[in-house]
Design a protein around this motif. Sequence first.
Motif, PDB file in Angstrom:
ATOM      1  N   THR A   1      -5.791 -11.654   7.765  1.00  0.00           N
ATOM      2  CA  THR A   1      -5.874 -11.256   6.367  1.00  0.00           C
ATOM      3  C   THR A   1      -7.307 -10.876   6.029  1.00  0.00           C
ATOM      4  O   THR A   1      -8.257 -11.350   6.648  1.00  0.00           O
ATOM      5  CB  THR A   1      -5.433 -12.398   5.438  1.00  0.00           C
ATOM      6  OG1 THR A   1      -6.304 -13.527   5.627  1.00  0.00           O
ATOM      7  CG2 THR A   1      -3.998 -12.806   5.734  1.00  0.00           C
ATOM      8  N   LYS A  59      -5.309  -8.715   1.555  1.00  0.00           N
ATOM      9  CA  LYS A  59      -4.349  -7.770   2.124  1.00  0.00           C
ATOM     10  C   LYS A  59      -4.113  -8.139   3.580  1.00  0.00           C
ATOM     11  O   LYS A  59      -4.948  -8.774   4.229  1.00  0.00           O
ATOM     12  CB  LYS A  59      -4.840  -6.327   2.010  1.00  0.00           C
ATOM     13  CG  LYS A  59      -6.034  -5.970   2.869  1.00  0.00           C
ATOM     14  CD  LYS A  59      -6.408  -4.493   2.690  1.00  0.00           C
ATOM     15  CE  LYS A  59      -7.575  -4.113   3.602  1.00  0.00           C
ATOM     16  NZ  LYS A  59      -7.977  -2.683   3.438  1.00  0.00           N
ATOM     17  N   ILE A  60      -2.938  -7.722   4.081  1.00  0.00           N
ATOM     18  CA  ILE A  60      -2.563  -7.989   5.467  1.00  0.00           C
ATOM     19  C   ILE A  60      -1.671  -6.853   5.939  1.00  0.00           C
ATOM     20  O   ILE A  60      -0.935  -6.248   5.143  1.00  0.00           O
ATOM     21  CB  ILE A  60      -1.827  -9.344   5.587  1.00  0.00           C
ATOM     22  CG1 ILE A  60      -1.572  -9.702   7.050  1.00  0.00           C
ATOM     23  CG2 ILE A  60      -0.526  -9.327   4.794  1.00  0.00           C
ATOM     24  CD1 ILE A  60      -1.012 -11.109   7.247  1.00  0.00           C
ATOM     25  N   GLU A  61      -1.762  -6.517   7.209  1.00  0.00           N
ATOM     26  CA  GLU A  61      -0.859  -5.493   7.742  1.00  0.00           C
ATOM     27  C   GLU A  61       0.567  -6.021   7.723  1.00  0.00           C
ATOM     28  O   GLU A  61       0.817  -7.198   8.000  1.00  0.00           O
ATOM     29  CB  GLU A  61      -1.264  -5.097   9.156  1.00  0.00           C
ATOM     30  CG  GLU A  61      -2.547  -4.304   9.217  1.00  0.00           C
ATOM     31  CD  GLU A  61      -2.715  -3.581  10.540  1.00  0.00           C
ATOM     32  OE1 GLU A  61      -1.817  -2.794  10.904  1.00  0.00           O
ATOM     33  OE2 GLU A  61      -3.747  -3.812  11.205  1.00  0.00           O
ATOM     34  N   ARG A  81       1.677   0.471   5.106  1.00  0.00           N
ATOM     35  CA  ARG A  81       1.039  -0.215   6.235  1.00  0.00           C
ATOM     36  C   ARG A  81       0.596  -1.622   5.862  1.00  0.00           C
ATOM     37  O   ARG A  81       0.669  -2.535   6.682  1.00  0.00           O
ATOM     38  CB  ARG A  81      -0.157   0.595   6.725  1.00  0.00           C
ATOM     39  CG  ARG A  81      -0.891  -0.041   7.897  1.00  0.00           C
ATOM     40  CD  ARG A  81      -2.095   0.793   8.314  1.00  0.00           C
ATOM     41  NE  ARG A  81      -2.880   0.106   9.341  1.00  0.00           N
ATOM     42  CZ  ARG A  81      -4.045   0.548   9.815  1.00  0.00           C
ATOM     43  NH1 ARG A  81      -4.550   1.689   9.353  1.00  0.00           N
ATOM     44  NH2 ARG A  81      -4.692  -0.144  10.733  1.00  0.00           N
ATOM     45  N   TYR A  82       0.126  -1.798   4.640  1.00  0.00           N
ATOM     46  CA  TYR A  82      -0.425  -3.082   4.202  1.00  0.00           C
ATOM     47  C   TYR A  82       0.384  -3.670   3.055  1.00  0.00           C
ATOM     48  O   TYR A  82       1.082  -2.965   2.330  1.00  0.00           O
ATOM     49  CB  TYR A  82      -1.874  -2.918   3.731  1.00  0.00           C
ATOM     50  CG  TYR A  82      -2.870  -2.654   4.826  1.00  0.00           C
ATOM     51  CD1 TYR A  82      -3.493  -3.700   5.510  1.00  0.00           C
ATOM     52  CD2 TYR A  82      -3.195  -1.343   5.175  1.00  0.00           C
ATOM     53  CE1 TYR A  82      -4.419  -3.440   6.506  1.00  0.00           C
ATOM     54  CE2 TYR A  82      -4.123  -1.078   6.174  1.00  0.00           C
ATOM     55  CZ  TYR A  82      -4.734  -2.134   6.838  1.00  0.00           C
ATOM     56  OH  TYR A  82      -5.644  -1.881   7.829  1.00  0.00           O
ATOM     57  N   SER A 142       0.865  -1.177   0.000  1.00  0.00           N
ATOM     58  CA  SER A 142       0.000   0.000   0.000  1.00  0.00           C
ATOM     59  C   SER A 142       0.906   1.233   0.000  1.00  0.00           C
ATOM     60  O   SER A 142       2.059   1.177   0.443  1.00  0.00           O
ATOM     61  CB  SER A 142      -0.902   0.016   1.236  1.00  0.00           C
ATOM     62  OG  SER A 142      -0.137   0.132   2.427  1.00  0.00           O
TER      63      SER A 142
END
Length: 250
Positions: A65, A57-59, A45-46, A41
């Motif tokens: 997720t 998406k995941i941090e 962050r992601y 991102s």
Amino acid sequence: GRRVALRAISEGKVRLWIQALDSLTAQPLAGTEEAAYPFWSPDGRYIGFFSGGKLKKIEAVGGPTQTLCDVPDPRGATWSRDGVIIFGQRSADVLYRVSAAGGAPVPLTTLDASRKEIAHSHPRFLPDGQHFLYLVQSAQREHYGIYVGLLDKQETKLLVNTDASAEYAPPGYLLFLRDRALMAQGFDADRLELSGEPVSVAEHVDRLGQGQRYAMFSISETGVLVYRTGVSENIQLIWFDREGKQLGTV
């Protein structure tokens, strides 16, 4: 520009790993099994990725997720500051857009029959978040290369003939492959024009995917470049003894 996302195999499982550039160790991200084509991102962050026929998406620090939409056969993706994700899909051969919060994807590009286009893939947003780079495969050599497109408009422009994905590098360069040499050429992202002659940045840059259309390099907004080297053809196995003396070829 301080961390890199890696797709790696460990203990027989493919996962995403995060590694700081000032560290020699990487940490796995749980829940990213069989992940492919990771992308960041804009705020770092992601991490977006594809797995199990889904866009997710995941941090970057880890956590649950989130599934954004179905993508059965991906061809790369990119994420804008306005929360738009563009991705390629091999089964449709065109680019789609979807909200970074999830939702139903909608087609973004169409194949141009007059240029005998075969597929669109591996998009990359330009800094304005409206224009994007993407690779066009065509049955006609002169139309095969990196194009620039625009959200909400069917405006396209050929930038350079190449057969692999490309990236924009601040403050104003286009990075692309010629065979396996990574080239950099001046590029005005406002006027969408190249300038000067391309210069070589790195040699033996590896490729990935069907047709080897995915160039294995990434450039950050801080100007840090990472790439993987390798030669996938003309490989020769060689016998050595325990002292390192070459005994013969296989």
